[in-house]
Design an enzyme around this catalytic site. Structure first.
Site, PDB file in Angstrom:
ATOM      1  CD  GLU A  15     -19.638  -2.491   7.740  1.00  0.00           C
ATOM      2  OE1 GLU A  15     -18.857  -1.660   7.255  1.00  0.00           O
ATOM      3  OE2 GLU A  15     -19.837  -3.638   7.251  1.00  0.00           O
ATOM      4  NE  ARG A  58     -21.787  -3.366   3.479  1.00  0.00           N
ATOM      5  CZ  ARG A  58     -20.726  -4.038   3.069  1.00  0.00           C
ATOM      6  NH1 ARG A  58     -20.011  -4.722   3.946  1.00  0.00           N
ATOM      7  NH2 ARG A  58     -20.369  -4.038   1.810  1.00  0.00           N
ATOM      8  CE  LYS A 102      -4.640   0.232   1.734  1.00  0.00           C
ATOM      9  NZ  LYS A 102      -5.531   0.476   2.875  1.00  0.00           N
TER      10      LYS A 102
END
Length: 621
Positions: free
Chosen positions: A369, A397, A286
């Site tokens: 979540e 969600r 990254k």
């Protein structure tokens, strides 16, 4: 190229296919500089995109988009994909009003298979596309899902893998872009050497050719071929171990160097010629190529405008997220029952300090979540006070968990709903406009929408010490707006600001500041209004209606979807109570809100101060 960049000649994936491996390496560095320069001016997702440059180049070198469908999980790492698929000249407009989206968007390009923004969906979607290819087309089209290791913390990925792995002749390829965790234990020299051998096309074609030849030998051919294949699998399993992907029906390839274009192209060429589901494991870094992003990838995951030379963000104002995190830390010092939960959003939700000081009471559950809410219900069942800090868009969600695992159980959790309302340049997939309508349908959850840092802190105290139900505290992205000096939060469910009047503006949250400005501007026009500010927006306190007596015109301004909104609920209650005056509600109608500054979005939907003034003054005449 006479001083010109290779990038300047790339207008479609066909142009990528014309470049040699050495030229592709140069192209990768040119793209990196373009990414850094553009994101520093516009903000956006930088670290993930810097890590996916070579991967994206290799994809478009080997596969034939748009016939071969490339589906990007989340879509935040698809900037290079946009550049290579005809949007290079528009790339400077990314994350600006009317410009390119920071995520994939179907309306932007035929190369964007789905409009994206949320995590862990790519495998299931790609499986559906792959199956439809089998049913509709008599060719060897491939479907490629590109998904990061972070998305593998979401359960939907495993539902997708479990189903896709059953299709033995599928054209599905899943590319695991691993920039953090190691799924495979076998990264030693022998495993890497064998992995390198297996990436060479001649190995694959030799293996396949040998198997097909043996199967054609009469009588003994097929048993010998089967024996050799079983022996190969046994030896491979002994050296590598069997990955969970193979147990789910995928041919596993990797891990590969995600910044080695030649190696990636070889691996993709092999996968392209397989007639079974394939999992390709790629290791990337990254922030690759930009030192600040490599050292602090979380900071540069999603960043506002920054100075390229120093890596410092231009914006430094305190936000609602910061203040909520600070308040949680302060209260946790004296209340050992308080704990904090995040779904891979520690920095974004202001919980970094809490995670350091109270690490035993801090839980980052990954991009899960649904689990977070049910986990919170378990904590609450045993007497803890769990605080789940989550963006409004991602709370979508959790509907079933809020209904079944929290509300029906009559358990108390606290939801810190961040990014409530308009969020600006993140666009359609991230607007916080749905939490109010769906929370309005769930019993046993009280909802507050504070207008200032001070009010938010006092509401949090109330949620912890006074409320019996679960409590949702929703607050906007960014900093607080200036409120009138003569206003102070009363601690009640609603406040009335202004003298008695036949005209009232009803609102809550961030819009209260706009309503106060509108009140002042209307006064200059000789129009007196009072403001009914709802502090607690669910349930609506019945005493509000006492302050409506004598009011002939009510204007409700709300930063939410209109369907299921508080304004719709208030209108219904007014009707039930026989209200005879005029009632008008201004909220977001049926469309998805596109990217723009928050100020522009408020103006577009008639929720800024000037629009309020126009609405009231034109109506009153």
């Amino acid at each position: 190229m006479d001083g010109k960049r290779f990038l300047d000649a790339v207008n479609s994936p066909d142009d990528v296919k014309k470049l040699s491996n050495d030229e592709l390496k140069i192209l990768a560095e040119e793209i990196r500089q373009e990414l850094i320069s553009t994101v520093s001016k516009n903000g956006g997702h930088l670290a993930s995109n810097l890590g996916a440059v070579e991967l994206t180049i290799a994809l478009h070198k080997i596969f034939n988009s748009p016939e071969d469908k490339i589906i990007w999980d989340v879509g935040h790492q698809a900037y290079t994909h946009k550049i290579l698929t005809g949007r290079r000249e528009q790339f400077s407009s990314i994350r600006t009003e009317g410009g390119l989206s920071g995520f994939t968007r179907r309306e932007e390009s035929e190369h964007d298979v789905l409009s994206s923004g949320h995590s862990s969906i790519s495998v299931s979607a790609a499986h559906g596309v792959s199956v439809s290819n089998e049913l509709l087309f008599d060719d060897n089209r491939k479907t490629i899902a590109v998904i990061g290791d972070g998305s593998f913390t979401g359960g939907l990925v495993y539902e997708g893998l479990n189903n896709a792995g059953r299709d033995e002749k599928s054209g599905l390829i899943v590319i695991l872009n691993d920039n953090n965790m190691s799924i495979s234990k076998n990264v030693g020299s022998v495993a890497m050497y064998l992995s390198k051998i297996r990436t060479k096309p001649r190995y694959y074609f030799l293996k396949t050719g040998t198997y097909n030849f043996l199967c054609k030998v009469p009588l003994v051919g097929k048993p010998i071929a089967k024996f050799i294949r079983n022996l190969k699998n046994y030896v491979k399993s002994s050296i590598y171990g069997t990955t969970m992907f193979e147990k789910m029906g995928f041919a596993y390839m990797g891990p590969f160097d995600g910044h080695n274009i030649e190696q990636l192209c070889s691996a993709f060429e092999i996968a392209k010629n397989k007639n079974e589901p394939v999992m390709i494991h790629v290791i990337t870094t990254k922030g690759k190529g930009y030192d600040f992003a490599e050292k602090s990838p979380s900071t540069f995951h999603g960043i506002s405008k920054f100075d390229v030379e120093t890596g410092e963000s231009v914006s430094g104002e305190k936000t609602f997220s910061d203040v909520f995190g600070e308040k949680l830390c302060t209260e946790a010092e004296n209340n050992k029952k308080l704990c904090a939960i995040t779904a891979a959003m520690c920095l974004g939700t202001g919980l970094e300090k809490f995670s350091d000081i109270y690490s035993d009471r801090f839980f980052d559950v990954g991009i899960a979540e649904e689990h977070a809410v049910t986990f919170a219900s378990g904590l609450a069942r045993n007497g803890m006070i769990p605080v789940f800090c989550v963006y409004s868009t991602f709370l979508q969600r959790c509907y079933d968990q809020l209904v079944h695992d929290v509300s029906m159980q009559k358990l108390k959790i606290i939801l810190g709903i961040d990014r409530a309302g308009f969020v600006g340049m993140d666009g359609e997939s991230h607007q916080g406009l749905f939490d109010v309508p769906f929370l309005n349908t769930i019993p046993n959850i009280d909802v507050y929408s504070p207008s200032s840092f001070d009010e938010m802190n006092k509401v949090f105290d109330k949620a912890v010490s006074e409320c019996e139900n679960s409590v949702a505290i929703r607050y906007p992205r960014g900093n607080e707006n200036e409120l009138p000096e003569d206003y102070s939060y009363s601690g009640k469910d609603f406040d009335v600001y202004g003298e008695s009047s036949e005209t009232a503006i009803v609102t809550y949250g961030r819009l209260f500041a706009n309503a106060c400005k509108a009140k002042s501007l209307l006064s200059e026009k000789g129009i007196d209004v009072k403001i009914i500010k709802l502090n607690k927006i669910k349930p609506i306190n019945e005493e509000v209606f006492e302050n409506i007596n004598g009011v002939k015109k009510i204007y409700f301004f709300e930063e939410s979807r209109r369907d299921g909104s508080v304004s719709e609920k208030l209108g219904s209650l007014l009707l039930q109570k026989g209200y005879k005056g005029e009632y008008s509600a201004t909220a977001v109608e049926s469309d998805f809100v596109k990217q723009a500054s928050v100020e522009s979005q408020l103006k577009t939907y008639g929720l800024d101060a000037d629009s309020m003034v126009k609405k009231v003054s034109e109506d009153i005449g």
